[in-house]
Design a protein around this motif. Structure first.
Motif, short mmCIF file in Angstrom:
data_model
loop_
_atom_site.label_atom_id
_atom_site.label_comp_id
_atom_site.label_asym_id
_atom_site.label_seq_id
_atom_site.Cartn_x
_atom_site.Cartn_y
_atom_site.Cartn_z
N ARG A 123 -10.77 0.25 4.27
CA ARG A 123 -9.76 1.01 3.52
C ARG A 123 -8.84 0.07 2.75
O ARG A 123 -8.45 0.38 1.62
CB ARG A 123 -8.95 1.87 4.49
CG ARG A 123 -7.87 2.75 3.85
CD ARG A 123 -8.45 3.94 3.09
NE ARG A 123 -9.20 4.82 3.97
CZ ARG A 123 -8.69 5.89 4.58
NH1 ARG A 123 -7.43 6.22 4.41
NH2 ARG A 123 -9.47 6.66 5.34
N SER A 124 -8.47 -1.04 3.35
CA SER A 124 -7.53 -1.96 2.71
C SER A 124 -8.19 -2.87 1.70
O SER A 124 -7.52 -3.41 0.80
CB SER A 124 -6.82 -2.81 3.77
OG SER A 124 -7.74 -3.71 4.39
N GLY A 125 -9.52 -3.08 1.85
CA GLY A 125 -10.22 -4.00 0.97
C GLY A 125 -10.01 -5.45 1.33
O GLY A 125 -10.34 -6.35 0.56
N GLU B 178 -5.61 10.35 10.20
CA GLU B 178 -6.84 11.11 10.02
C GLU B 178 -7.69 11.16 11.29
O GLU B 178 -8.33 12.18 11.58
CB GLU B 178 -7.68 10.48 8.91
CG GLU B 178 -7.02 10.54 7.54
CD GLU B 178 -7.69 9.61 6.54
OE1 GLU B 178 -8.72 8.99 6.90
OE2 GLU B 178 -7.17 9.48 5.41
N ASN B 179 -7.70 10.05 12.05
CA ASN B 179 -8.67 9.92 13.14
C ASN B 179 -8.07 9.71 14.53
O ASN B 179 -8.80 9.62 15.51
CB ASN B 179 -9.61 8.74 12.84
CG ASN B 179 -10.36 8.92 11.54
OD1 ASN B 179 -11.27 9.73 11.44
ND2 ASN B 179 -9.96 8.16 10.52
N ALA C 76 -2.16 3.18 8.87
CA ALA C 76 -1.40 4.43 9.03
C ALA C 76 -2.21 5.62 8.55
O ALA C 76 -2.24 6.67 9.21
CB ALA C 76 -0.09 4.33 8.25
N GLU C 77 -2.88 5.48 7.43
CA GLU C 77 -3.70 6.58 6.89
C GLU C 77 -4.84 6.92 7.84
O GLU C 77 -5.11 8.10 8.11
CB GLU C 77 -4.26 6.18 5.52
CG GLU C 77 -3.20 6.05 4.44
CD GLU C 77 -3.76 5.48 3.15
OE1 GLU C 77 -4.95 5.08 3.14
OE2 GLU C 77 -3.02 5.44 2.15
#
Length: 214
Positions: free
Chosen positions: A46-48, A32-33, A27-28
């Motif tokens: 991003r989530s790792g 953004e993109n 979602a983030e």
């Protein structure tokens, strides 16, 4: 004094936590993109979590973003006031509408993920319609039907017969106006929801009056 140890997380709990981490990251990144700029590699970073974890839960990026929209919508709708009229409610249509809109617009500044991604997808032209877009449209149809049913509950039998389309027309006006307020909040955080609500209630009241009254 003895203490009782906290229970260890169960495997199912761990899986759900991982799934939510992936949805949050996706979602983030989508915010953004955009759709095209969202990739599985960015989500894993991003989530790792590894790509294998992403593909354990989701077939592909399209399925992942559809689930982002669904997850966000379910959270949002659970916190929203219901478009259901209590038979004992003696408020006028205008009073009831003002109350619901006053409560429902509070969450708009937080920019629910399903609204951000859904609107973004509505404006994109693609040969193959994104699964997330299909879900967003279906969710909007369901909300529109609920709002239309709420309006209908205030209409007389005569008005329902004369203007069977009026309730859905008003539901679409409310939704389109709410879309506009959501976008206004993204542009200017000081957008005044109270002024918006006053205008929408006045528009609805006039439309019902022009149709012959509720």
């Amino acid at each position: 004094m003895s203490t009782v140890p906290s229970p260890s997380p169960r495997p199912g709990d761990d899986r759900e936590m991982s799934r939510v981490r992936i949805l949050t990251a996706a979602a983030e990144i989508a915010a953004e993109n955009g759709y095209e700029g969202t990739t599985i590699s960015k989500v894993t970073k991003r989530s790792g979590l590894p790509a294998s974890s992403v593909y354990w839960f989701f077939r592909d990026k399209d399925h992942l973003l559809a689930e982002v929209v669904r997850h966000s919508f379910e959270q949002w709708i659970a916190a929203e006031p219901r478009w259901e009229r209590d038979p004992r409610d003696e408020r006028t249509l205008a009073e009831g509408l003002r109350d619901i809109l006053s409560r429902s617009t509070r969450g708009l500044p937080g920019a629910p993920d399903f609204l951000r991604i859904g609107h973004m997808l509505l404006l994109e032209s693609r040969e193959v319609e994104a699964e997330a877009r299909q879900y967003f449209l279906a969710a909007r149809d369901a909300v529109a039907s609920s709002i239309a049913a709420w309006f209908t509950s205030y209409f007389s039998t005569g008005l329902r017969a004369r203007r069977p389309e009026l309730a859905m027309d008003l539901a679409r006006v409310v939704m389109a106006s709410t879309d506009g307020l959501f976008l206004a909040h993204q542009i200017d955080e000081s957008a005044d929801a109270d002024d918006f609500i006053t205008i929408i209630v006045a528009v609805v009241e006039q439309a019902v009056a022009d149709a012959g009254g509720a």
